[in-house]
Motif scaffolding. Structure first.
Motif, PDB file in Angstrom:
ATOM      1  N   THR A 132       0.838  -1.202   0.000  1.00 18.54           N
ATOM      2  CA  THR A 132       0.000   0.000   0.000  1.00 18.54           C
ATOM      3  C   THR A 132       0.873   1.252   0.000  1.00 18.54           C
ATOM      4  O   THR A 132       0.602   2.208  -0.731  1.00 18.54           O
ATOM      5  N   ALA A 133       1.947   1.234   0.795  1.00 12.43           N
ATOM      6  CA  ALA A 133       2.822   2.407   0.903  1.00 12.43           C
ATOM      7  C   ALA A 133       3.558   2.722  -0.404  1.00 12.43           C
ATOM      8  O   ALA A 133       3.851   3.884  -0.678  1.00 12.43           O
TER       9      ALA A 133
ATOM     10  N   VAL B 171      12.855  -2.123 -12.551  1.00 12.12           N
ATOM     11  CA  VAL B 171      13.696  -2.853 -13.499  1.00 12.12           C
ATOM     12  C   VAL B 171      13.014  -4.014 -14.205  1.00 12.12           C
ATOM     13  O   VAL B 171      13.493  -4.455 -15.246  1.00 12.12           O
ATOM     14  N   ILE B 172      11.905  -4.524 -13.646  1.00  8.59           N
ATOM     15  CA  ILE B 172      11.277  -5.675 -14.303  1.00  8.59           C
ATOM     16  C   ILE B 172      10.418  -5.229 -15.477  1.00  8.59           C
ATOM     17  O   ILE B 172      10.145  -4.047 -15.651  1.00  8.59           O
ATOM     18  N   THR B 173       9.997  -6.203 -16.260  1.00  9.62           N
ATOM     19  CA  THR B 173       9.142  -5.938 -17.410  1.00  9.62           C
ATOM     20  C   THR B 173       7.869  -5.231 -16.954  1.00  9.62           C
ATOM     21  O   THR B 173       7.197  -5.712 -16.043  1.00  9.62           O
ATOM     22  N   PRO B 174       7.552  -4.075 -17.566  1.00  7.87           N
ATOM     23  CA  PRO B 174       6.313  -3.378 -17.180  1.00  7.87           C
ATOM     24  C   PRO B 174       5.094  -4.268 -17.400  1.00  7.87           C
ATOM     25  O   PRO B 174       5.120  -5.171 -18.226  1.00  7.87           O
ATOM     26  N   ALA B 175       4.044  -3.973 -16.656  1.00 11.37           N
ATOM     27  CA  ALA B 175       2.763  -4.683 -16.752  1.00 11.37           C
ATOM     28  C   ALA B 175       2.895  -6.164 -16.401  1.00 11.37           C
ATOM     29  O   ALA B 175       2.198  -7.000 -16.962  1.00 11.37           O
ATOM     30  N   THR B 176       3.844  -6.474 -15.490  1.00 10.87           N
ATOM     31  CA  THR B 176       3.952  -7.844 -14.986  1.00 10.87           C
ATOM     32  C   THR B 176       3.738  -7.796 -13.481  1.00 10.87           C
ATOM     33  O   THR B 176       3.364  -6.758 -12.944  1.00 10.87           O
ATOM     34  N   GLY B 177       3.979  -8.897 -12.826  1.00 15.01           N
ATOM     35  CA  GLY B 177       3.725  -8.946 -11.393  1.00 15.01           C
ATOM     36  C   GLY B 177       4.908  -9.457 -10.595  1.00 15.01           C
ATOM     37  O   GLY B 177       5.856 -10.015 -11.135  1.00 15.01           O
TER      38      GLY B 177
ATOM     39  N   PRO C  95      11.016  -4.377  12.922  1.00 13.48           N
ATOM     40  CA  PRO C  95       9.938  -4.266  11.929  1.00 13.48           C
ATOM     41  C   PRO C  95      10.093  -3.016  11.057  1.00 13.48           C
ATOM     42  O   PRO C  95       9.780  -3.051   9.863  1.00 13.48           O
ATOM     43  N   ALA C  96      10.599  -1.922  11.623  1.00 18.36           N
ATOM     44  CA  ALA C  96      10.781  -0.692  10.833  1.00 18.36           C
ATOM     45  C   ALA C  96      11.833  -0.918   9.742  1.00 18.36           C
ATOM     46  O   ALA C  96      11.652  -0.499   8.593  1.00 18.36           O
ATOM     47  N   SER C  97      12.935  -1.588  10.081  1.00 16.06           N
ATOM     48  CA  SER C  97      13.973  -1.883   9.081  1.00 16.06           C
ATOM     49  C   SER C  97      13.442  -2.842   8.026  1.00 16.06           C
ATOM     50  O   SER C  97      13.709  -2.682   6.834  1.00 16.06           O
ATOM     51  N   LEU C  98      12.657  -3.835   8.473  1.00 15.48           N
ATOM     52  CA  LEU C  98      12.078  -4.790   7.529  1.00 15.48           C
ATOM     53  C   LEU C  98      11.133  -4.074   6.568  1.00 15.48           C
ATOM     54  O   LEU C  98      11.156  -4.315   5.360  1.00 15.48           O
ATOM     55  N   ARG C  99      10.300  -3.165   7.097  1.00 13.93           N
ATOM     56  CA  ARG C  99       9.388  -2.374   6.262  1.00 13.93           C
ATOM     57  C   ARG C  99      10.178  -1.609   5.199  1.00 13.93           C
ATOM     58  O   ARG C  99       9.822  -1.623   4.024  1.00 13.93           O
ATOM     59  N   SER C 100      11.256  -0.929   5.627  1.00 17.16           N
ATOM     60  CA  SER C 100      12.081  -0.140   4.691  1.00 17.16           C
ATOM     61  C   SER C 100      12.723  -1.029   3.635  1.00 17.16           C
ATOM     62  O   SER C 100      12.771  -0.676   2.457  1.00 17.16           O
ATOM     63  N   ALA C 101      13.235  -2.190   4.061  1.00 19.20           N
ATOM     64  CA  ALA C 101      13.895  -3.101   3.111  1.00 19.20           C
ATOM     65  C   ALA C 101      12.888  -3.631   2.085  1.00 19.20           C
ATOM     66  O   ALA C 101      13.178  -3.653   0.885  1.00 19.20           O
ATOM     67  N   LEU C 102      11.698  -4.031   2.550  1.00 22.02           N
ATOM     68  CA  LEU C 102      10.680  -4.530   1.621  1.00 22.02           C
ATOM     69  C   LEU C 102      10.219  -3.436   0.658  1.00 22.02           C
ATOM     70  O   LEU C 102      10.017  -3.693  -0.529  1.00 22.02           O
ATOM     71  N   ALA C 103      10.068  -2.217   1.170  1.00 18.98           N
ATOM     72  CA  ALA C 103       9.665  -1.100   0.305  1.00 18.98           C
ATOM     73  C   ALA C 103      10.736  -0.877  -0.763  1.00 18.98           C
ATOM     74  O   ALA C 103      10.423  -0.707  -1.949  1.00 18.98           O
ATOM     75  N   GLY C 104      12.004  -0.902  -0.366  1.00 19.19           N
ATOM     76  CA  GLY C 104      13.101  -0.730  -1.327  1.00 19.19           C
ATOM     77  C   GLY C 104      13.126  -1.838  -2.365  1.00 19.19           C
ATOM     78  O   GLY C 104      13.339  -1.590  -3.558  1.00 19.19           O
ATOM     79  N   LEU C 105      12.911  -3.071  -1.909  1.00 19.05           N
ATOM     80  CA  LEU C 105      12.885  -4.202  -2.844  1.00 19.05           C
ATOM     81  C   LEU C 105      11.766  -4.046  -3.867  1.00 19.05           C
ATOM     82  O   LEU C 105      11.993  -4.191  -5.067  1.00 19.05           O
ATOM     83  N   LEU C 106      10.563  -3.746  -3.384  1.00 22.81           N
ATOM     84  CA  LEU C 106       9.425  -3.622  -4.308  1.00 22.81           C
ATOM     85  C   LEU C 106       9.601  -2.446  -5.264  1.00 22.81           C
ATOM     86  O   LEU C 106       9.358  -2.572  -6.465  1.00 22.81           O
ATOM     87  N   GLN C 107      10.053  -1.295  -4.736  1.00 15.65           N
ATOM     88  CA  GLN C 107      10.264  -0.135  -5.612  1.00 15.65           C
ATOM     89  C   GLN C 107      11.384  -0.410  -6.610  1.00 15.65           C
ATOM     90  O   GLN C 107      11.269  -0.080  -7.795  1.00 15.65           O
ATOM     91  N   GLY C 108      12.478  -0.993  -6.129  1.00 12.54           N
ATOM     92  CA  GLY C 108      13.622  -1.276  -6.996  1.00 12.54           C
ATOM     93  C   GLY C 108      13.280  -2.291  -8.070  1.00 12.54           C
ATOM     94  O   GLY C 108      13.642  -2.121  -9.238  1.00 12.54           O
ATOM     95  N   LEU C 109      12.569  -3.351  -7.689  1.00 14.60           N
ATOM     96  CA  LEU C 109      12.192  -4.362  -8.683  1.00 14.60           C
ATOM     97  C   LEU C 109      11.184  -3.797  -9.674  1.00 14.60           C
ATOM     98  O   LEU C 109      11.286  -4.047 -10.869  1.00 14.60           O
TER      99      LEU C 109
ATOM    100  N   ALA D  35       2.300   1.437  -9.528  1.00  8.51           N
ATOM    101  CA  ALA D  35       1.322   1.840 -10.543  1.00  8.51           C
ATOM    102  C   ALA D  35       1.980   2.531 -11.735  1.00  8.51           C
ATOM    103  O   ALA D  35       1.480   2.455 -12.854  1.00  8.51           O
ATOM    104  N   ALA D  36       3.108   3.179 -11.511  1.00 10.96           N
ATOM    105  CA  ALA D  36       3.795   3.910 -12.586  1.00 10.96           C
ATOM    106  C   ALA D  36       4.237   2.982 -13.709  1.00 10.96           C
ATOM    107  O   ALA D  36       4.354   3.408 -14.850  1.00 10.96           O
ATOM    108  N   ARG D  37       4.464   1.687 -13.393  1.00 12.26           N
ATOM    109  CA  ARG D  37       5.002   0.775 -14.407  1.00 12.26           C
ATOM    110  C   ARG D  37       3.993  -0.227 -14.931  1.00 12.26           C
ATOM    111  O   ARG D  37       4.419  -1.003 -15.770  1.00 12.26           O
ATOM    112  N   PRO D  38       2.858  -0.330 -14.792  1.00 10.38           N
ATOM    113  CA  PRO D  38       2.008  -0.985 -13.793  1.00 10.38           C
ATOM    114  C   PRO D  38       2.493  -2.397 -13.429  1.00 10.38           C
ATOM    115  O   PRO D  38       2.428  -3.296 -14.243  1.00 10.38           O
ATOM    116  N   VAL D  39       2.965  -2.513 -12.196  1.00 12.23           N
ATOM    117  CA  VAL D  39       3.433  -3.790 -11.652  1.00 12.23           C
ATOM    118  C   VAL D  39       2.488  -4.164 -10.505  1.00 12.23           C
ATOM    119  O   VAL D  39       2.227  -3.341  -9.632  1.00 12.23           O
ATOM    120  N   SER D  40       1.973  -5.385 -10.556  1.00  8.99           N
ATOM    121  CA  SER D  40       1.085  -5.845  -9.478  1.00  8.99           C
ATOM    122  C   SER D  40       1.886  -6.692  -8.495  1.00  8.99           C
ATOM    123  O   SER D  40       2.938  -7.222  -8.834  1.00  8.99           O
TER     124      SER D  40
END
Length: 167
Positions: free
Chosen positions: A32-33, A77-83, A60-74, A39-44
Motif C-alpha cells: 500500500t505504501a 527494473v522488471i518488465t512493465p505490466a507484470t507482477g 519491523p521498521a527496518s524490515l518495512r524499509s527493506a521490503l519497500a526498497g525491494l518492491l520499488q527497486g524491482l 502503478a507507474a510501471r504498472p506492476v502488481s
C-alpha cells in the motif's frame, strides 16, 4: 451534611497488547505504501505470505524499509505490466565460518518472483552493495539486519529475488 463517599475505583487492568501483525500484514502495508511506484510501471504484487506468518528476528521498521526498497527497486527494473509474487518460508541454512566451521541456522526466506529484469551484472552489483537506488539500499538494510540476499533464475526467464533474515 457528611461528604459523599468517593465511588470505588476499579483496579486498572492492563489490556493485553494487540498481537503483533504477521509478516503477511506487514507485506500488505508496504505494498500500500509503495502503490504509486508500482502503478507507474504498472506492476502488481501478489502477496502469498501465509496469514499470521511470524516476523523474522529484526526491527519491523527496518524490515518495512527493506521490503519497500525491494518492491520499488524491482518495479523499476522488471518488465512493465507484470507482477511480483511474494511468499515466505523457513529455511535451515548451513553457514560456513572463515575457519571452515559450519553451523546450521534457521532463516526466514522472503522470495519475490518476477519477470527477469536484473541481468547477471546487476545482480552482482546488488550483492556487492554498489547497486544504486532502492534495491541497493534494501540490500544494505538486509545485511544490517543480519541477513543476506540471493538470486535464483527460474524456468521461462523469471527470476526469484530471495531475502534471508534470521528466523
Amino acid at each position: 451534611a457528611p461528604a459523599p463517599a468517593p465511588a470505588p475505583v476499579a483496579p486498572a487492568v492492563a489490556s493485553p497488547a494487540p498481537p503483533a501483525p504477521g509478516l503477511d500484514a506487514l507485506v500488505a502495508e508496504v505494498v500500500t505504501a509503495v502503490r504509486s511506484a508500482l502503478a507507474a510501471r504498472p506492476v502488481s504484487v501478489d502477496n502469498r505470505v501465509a496469514r499470521g506468518a511470524a516476523l523474522p528476528r529484526c526491527s519491523p521498521a527496518s524490515l518495512r524499509s527493506a521490503l519497500a526498497g525491494l518492491l520499488q527497486g524491482l518495479a523499476a527494473v522488471i518488465t512493465p505490466a507484470t507482477g511480483i509474487l511474494v511468499r515466505a518460508e523457513r529455511k535451515p541454512v548451513l553457514l560456513r565460518g572463515r575457519d571452515g566451521s559450519e553451523v546450521k541456522r534457521d532463516f526466514l526466506m522472503i522470495a519475490l518472483t518476477h519477470a527477469g529484469g536484473l541481468g547477471e551484472p546487476e545482480q552482482q552489483q546488488v550483492l556487492k552493495g554498489v547497486f544504486p537506488g532502492p534495491l541497493g539500499a534494501a540490500h544494505r538494510l538486509v545485511r544490517e539486519m543480519g541477513g543476506f540476499m540471493r538470486f535464483a533464475p527460474l524456468p521461462g526467464g523469471a527470476l526469484e529475488t530471495r531475502v534471508f533474515l534470521p528466523a
